[in-house]
Scaffold this active site. Structure first.
Site, PDB file in Angstrom:
ATOM      1  N   GLY A   8     -66.543  -6.459  -3.219  1.00 16.22           N
ATOM      2  CA  GLY A   8     -66.028  -5.444  -2.283  1.00 16.22           C
ATOM      3  C   GLY A   8     -64.701  -4.926  -2.815  1.00 16.22           C
ATOM      4  O   GLY A   8     -63.803  -4.532  -2.065  1.00 16.22           O
ATOM      5  N   GLY A   9     -64.578  -4.919  -4.133  1.00 14.44           N
ATOM      6  CA  GLY A   9     -63.303  -4.655  -4.783  1.00 14.44           C
ATOM      7  C   GLY A   9     -62.778  -3.236  -4.673  1.00 14.44           C
ATOM      8  O   GLY A   9     -61.616  -2.991  -5.023  1.00 14.44           O
ATOM      9  N   GLY A  11     -63.112  -1.427  -1.753  1.00 12.70           N
ATOM     10  CA  GLY A  11     -62.970  -1.100  -0.336  1.00 12.70           C
ATOM     11  C   GLY A  11     -61.522  -1.108   0.094  1.00 12.70           C
ATOM     12  O   GLY A  11     -60.594  -1.221  -0.719  1.00 12.70           O
ATOM     13  N   LEU A  12     -61.329  -1.055   1.405  1.00 14.59           N
ATOM     14  CA  LEU A  12     -59.981  -0.996   1.996  1.00 14.59           C
ATOM     15  C   LEU A  12     -59.093  -2.137   1.486  1.00 14.59           C
ATOM     16  O   LEU A  12     -57.951  -1.919   1.044  1.00 14.59           O
ATOM     17  CB  LEU A  12     -60.115  -1.052   3.520  1.00 14.59           C
ATOM     18  CG  LEU A  12     -58.865  -1.237   4.368  1.00 14.59           C
ATOM     19  CD1 LEU A  12     -57.902  -0.088   4.186  1.00 14.59           C
ATOM     20  CD2 LEU A  12     -59.265  -1.360   5.845  1.00 14.59           C
ATOM     21  N   VAL A  13     -59.603  -3.353   1.560  1.00 15.59           N
ATOM     22  CA  VAL A  13     -58.800  -4.519   1.170  1.00 15.59           C
ATOM     23  C   VAL A  13     -58.772  -4.699  -0.348  1.00 15.59           C
ATOM     24  O   VAL A  13     -57.737  -5.035  -0.928  1.00 15.59           O
ATOM     25  CB  VAL A  13     -59.320  -5.802   1.854  1.00 15.59           C
ATOM     26  CG1 VAL A  13     -58.427  -6.993   1.544  1.00 15.59           C
ATOM     27  CG2 VAL A  13     -59.410  -5.601   3.367  1.00 15.59           C
ATOM     28  N   TYR A 143     -74.119  -9.348  12.848  1.00 13.78           N
ATOM     29  CA  TYR A 143     -72.971  -9.458  11.937  1.00 13.78           C
ATOM     30  C   TYR A 143     -72.167 -10.727  12.226  1.00 13.78           C
ATOM     31  O   TYR A 143     -71.792 -11.469  11.326  1.00 13.78           O
ATOM     32  CB  TYR A 143     -72.100  -8.205  12.116  1.00 13.78           C
ATOM     33  CG  TYR A 143     -70.816  -8.204  11.318  1.00 13.78           C
ATOM     34  CD1 TYR A 143     -69.615  -8.623  11.887  1.00 13.78           C
ATOM     35  CD2 TYR A 143     -70.803  -7.753   9.997  1.00 13.78           C
ATOM     36  CE1 TYR A 143     -68.438  -8.607  11.164  1.00 13.78           C
ATOM     37  CE2 TYR A 143     -69.620  -7.733   9.270  1.00 13.78           C
ATOM     38  CZ  TYR A 143     -68.440  -8.163   9.859  1.00 13.78           C
ATOM     39  OH  TYR A 143     -67.272  -8.148   9.140  1.00 13.78           O
ATOM     40  N   LYS A 147     -71.374 -13.971   9.719  1.00 12.77           N
ATOM     41  CA  LYS A 147     -70.015 -14.311   9.307  1.00 12.77           C
ATOM     42  C   LYS A 147     -69.640 -15.742   9.717  1.00 12.77           C
ATOM     43  O   LYS A 147     -69.038 -16.485   8.954  1.00 12.77           O
ATOM     44  CB  LYS A 147     -69.013 -13.325   9.934  1.00 12.77           C
ATOM     45  CG  LYS A 147     -68.992 -11.974   9.239  1.00 12.77           C
ATOM     46  CD  LYS A 147     -68.455 -12.096   7.826  1.00 12.77           C
ATOM     47  CE  LYS A 147     -68.213 -10.747   7.188  1.00 12.77           C
ATOM     48  NZ  LYS A 147     -67.649 -10.877   5.829  1.00 12.77           N
ATOM     49  N   HIS A 186     -62.794   2.952  12.285  1.00 13.59           N
ATOM     50  CA  HIS A 186     -62.041   2.193  13.274  1.00 13.59           C
ATOM     51  C   HIS A 186     -60.951   3.092  13.843  1.00 13.59           C
ATOM     52  O   HIS A 186     -60.756   4.226  13.395  1.00 13.59           O
ATOM     53  CB  HIS A 186     -61.464   0.928  12.635  1.00 13.59           C
ATOM     54  CG  HIS A 186     -62.530  -0.093  12.340  1.00 13.59           C
ATOM     55  ND1 HIS A 186     -62.801  -0.540  11.077  1.00 13.59           N
ATOM     56  CD2 HIS A 186     -63.400  -0.729  13.151  1.00 13.59           C
ATOM     57  CE1 HIS A 186     -63.794  -1.416  11.122  1.00 13.59           C
ATOM     58  NE2 HIS A 186     -64.179  -1.554  12.368  1.00 13.59           N
ATOM     59  N   ARG A 234     -53.422  -3.745  20.693  1.00 16.77           N
ATOM     60  CA  ARG A 234     -54.079  -4.294  19.522  1.00 16.77           C
ATOM     61  C   ARG A 234     -53.047  -4.765  18.510  1.00 16.77           C
ATOM     62  O   ARG A 234     -51.936  -4.239  18.445  1.00 16.77           O
ATOM     63  CB  ARG A 234     -54.970  -3.243  18.834  1.00 16.77           C
ATOM     64  CG  ARG A 234     -56.165  -2.757  19.661  1.00 16.77           C
ATOM     65  CD  ARG A 234     -57.248  -3.824  19.758  1.00 16.77           C
ATOM     66  NE  ARG A 234     -58.418  -3.350  20.501  1.00 16.77           N
ATOM     67  CZ  ARG A 234     -58.579  -3.472  21.817  1.00 16.77           C
ATOM     68  NH1 ARG A 234     -57.633  -4.045  22.557  1.00 16.77           N
ATOM     69  NH2 ARG A 234     -59.680  -3.033  22.400  1.00 16.77           N
TER      70      ARG A 234
END
Lengths: 346, 332
Positions: A8-9, A11-13, A143, A147, A186, A234
């Site tokens: 997931g390199g 993506g966002l993180v 999901y 997880k 989001h 949040r």
């Protein structure tokens, strides 16, 4: 010499990790260390639902460490439609990563859980002991179970084989390279994108989009509509801060127990405060309104970062307005190629 | 008339053998007997390793089932579970995913999988009922197996939600009967005590039961369980699991079990309890209210009679039974 594979390199993180490693001084706490080789992969490099492709990827890069961020993710509506897909595909991905890591003797794997997989009925604040205390929310049960299973797998691998597998539990993340597509994004990227469109309309750049799913109002020139009352609270963590915490966990944390990676409970912001911060960051001259007829989710779902802070010692989170400014600046500079369109159906 | 092919995985085990026995002995066309147009296929690991998706697919292609009773699993006693947590977790997940997913892709009309009362939360209020499965973590000692089994219920709901598949599950309590695993190392309490008593009689040594004998358990005879599976196959179409058990009022103590075995074996030697050994939980009752309300009542075989039949079977079949002493695989 260590090879750190980040799934997931892109993506966002993943992108945030790349950024931090590029700018932090070499040899510093969050900078690249001598002898480290970082590899960022995406679904283009391998479909991790396939065990042969996963093995080929590992054989190519020979990782000694893995930060496993890859997953099938989505907003609430697509989760509800595809609970089996979200359950099964994520289980396949996670099993392939963990099992291949075990078989090839990877020294350490950090996987990702999420605060959204906690029990629906639970006492707040959330902490690391509460993950399995009851069923998750029905809307994303596929999901969530996939997880949660990662935590079960980590413990089983540790007990039977002594593997050093652990996990991180981020709260709501935001930052550059996020998904800004209006229907699936989001809240922060969604509001940034909405404000941007409203700004363009005020300046006469765009026509009003005609779509029943977008509750734009034309009266009084108000085109920036925020769903809900603005009151829910949040905790948001900036992706660049989260990246540093992942690097900390990689280098300094060796327990099988998950760690919540979050700002403190006292850093909660209301959706109204968030919207004001976005307006400031974008220098939006128009008005915004709350559409109180729209659903807004839970009032608060605070998570405790006590464990993280007690382990990491001092950590300075980026001030919220500054982080938001940077995210907005990134979006304005990159919106032409940011993820703003609907992705292929899951 | 339509024909159906009912594939029973784990078909040669304790429960599989019992279903086969019932289908072959109950009057054809009766509530628990074979119906016209039904073809029953009982398969074991010899025909295909269900941890492998390709072998599973080939098995389904060979028999083309319309219905599946999925009993196959990697099971074991306390010590094996504790030593091989990952294996029990992963292998069972592989088996269950292969059976459910192959059933889905080949359009199987109905699958009944097996959970167990041992996968319920460790900290829970009794009696157990179908709503409590996921209310907390299972006991540490078998958490790999327990999580894999609980996942079946999650999968059933997900397949139903997204695709409308008719997948459901049964939750038996402690099962006993002929064709059980009597290997002293991995067996459950009834077959373990039967085998121990047999050896005590044969060797002229004392028959010693671990613990005080006071703990209470609900036991279901495999032949009764088989009938309940047949009922569930024919008359139950909900995704929610059903506990298949005798009533709470049918609990027996371990001492009652041991007494009944001594009687059935006609054991005359020394018979004692080693109270220095651990007892396990005092009671873990499960409610069968849901089952009885759906079935409209059911007559279980009296415990002493069922135990007697099981002992007689063991004595007559000792050489071929799964005792761990004669090379016959015990499933571990």
């Amino acid at each position: 010499m260590s090879v750190i594979l980040v799934t997931g390199g892109t993506g966002l993180v993943g992108k945030a990790l790349q950024h931090i490693l590029a700018i932090e001084p070499e040899g510093s706490r969050f900078g690249k260390k001598a002898g480290e080789h970082w590899v960022f992969v995406s679904s283009k490099d391998a479909d991790l639902r396939d065990s042969a492709q996963t093995m080929a990827l590992f054989e190519k890069h020979k990782p000694t460490h893995v930060i496993h961020l890859a997953a099938i993710v989505g907003g609430v509506y697509i989760n509800m439609k595809r609970n089996l897909t979200f359950l099964r595909d994520n289980i396949l991905i996670n099993d392939n990563i963990l099992h291949t890591s075990h078989v090839l003797g990877v020294k350490k794997v950090i996987s990702c859980l999420s605060t959204c997989v906690f029990p629906d009925k639970v006492t707040y604040p959330l902490d690391e002991t509460k993950i399995h205390l009851g069923p998750p929310h029905p809307s994303n049960f596929g999901y969530s179970h996939a997880k949660r299973m990662v935590d079960v797998q980590n413990r089983a691998y540790k007990e039977q084989f002594g593997c050093n597998f652990t996990s991180a539990i981020p709260t709501s993340i935001f930052g550059p390279h996020d998904n800004f597509e209006l229907e699936s994004a989001h809240v922060i990227p969604a509001l940034i994108h909405k404000c941007f469109l409203a700004q363009r309309m005020c300046a006469g750049h765009s026509k009003l989009p005609i779509s029943s799913s977008w509750p734009y109002h034309i009266e009084n020139g108000t085109s920036f509509v925020v769903g809900g009352t603005g009151k829910p609270l949040r905790q948001f963590i900036y992706s660049h801060d989260l990246a540093k915490l992942f690097i900390w966990q990689l280098r300094e944390y060796d327990s099988v127990e998950p760690v919540i990676l979050s700002v403190g409970e006292e850093e909660e912001v209301s959706i109204e405060t968030l919207t004001d911060a976005i307006v400031r960051a974008m220098d939006f001259k128009g008005e915004y309104v709350f559409d109180t007829s729209q659903a807004e989710g839970q009032f608060r779902k605070p998570a405790s970062n006590k464990k993280l802070i007690s382990l990491i010692g001092n950590f300075e989170f980026t001030p919220f307005q500054k982080a938001l400014d940077e995210t907005v600046q990134w979006f304005l500079a990159n919106h032409a190629r940011a993820r703003t369109d609907k992705r292929a159906e899951v | 008339m339509s024909s159906s092919v009912i594939l029973v995985t784990g078909g040669t085990g304790l429960v599989g053998s019992a279903i086969r026995h019932i289908i072959e002995t109950e009057p054809a066309g009766s509530r628990f007997g074979k119906k016209p147009g039904e073809k029953w296929v009982f398969v074991s690991s010899g025909e295909g390793d269900l941890r492998d998706p390709e072998q599973t697919r080939k098995l389904f292609e060979k028999y083309k089932p319309t219905h599946v009773i999925h009993l196959a699993a990697l099971v074991g006693g306390l010590f094996k579970n504790m030593k091989y947590k990952l294996t029990f977790l992963r292998d069972n997940i592989l088996i269950n995913d292969n059976v459910l997913h192959t059933s889905h892709t080949t359009g199987v009309k109905k699958v009944i999988s097996c959970l167990s009362t041992c996968v319920f939360p460790d900290k829970v209020t009794y009696p157990l009922d179908e709503t409590k499965i996921h209310l907390g973590l299972p006991h540490e000692s078998n958490f790999g197996y327990a999580h894999a089994k609980r996942m079946v219920d999650v999968q059933n709901h997900a397949y139903k939600d997204q695709f409308g598949d008719n997948f459901t599950s049964a939750i038996p309590t402690n099962v006993f009967g002929p064709h059980d695993n009597f290997d002293l190392e991995g067996s459950h309490v009834i077959p373990g005590l039967i085998h121990k008593c047999y050896l005590a009689k044969k060797n002229g040594t004392p028959f010693v039961v671990m613990g005080t004998g006071k703990p209470l358990r609900q036991f279901i005879y495999s032949y009764d369980l088989a009938k309940l599976f047949i009922w569930q196959l024919r008359e139950y179409d909900d995704v929610e699991p059903v506990i298949l058990s005798v009533g709470e009022d049918e609990e027996v103590s371990i001492k009652q079990v041991a007494d009944a075995i001594v009687k059935a074996m006609d054991f005359q030697g020394e018979y004692t309890f080693d109270t220095t050994k651990a007892d396990g939980q005092f009671r873990k009752p499960a409610s069968n209210k849901n089952l009885l309300s759906l079935m409209g009542g059911y007559e279980f075989a009296p415990f002493d009679k069922a135990l007697d039949e099981t002992v007689k079977w063991f004595l007559a079949n000792y050489d071929n039974a799964r005792t761990g002493l004669n090379g016959r695989p015990t499933g571990h």
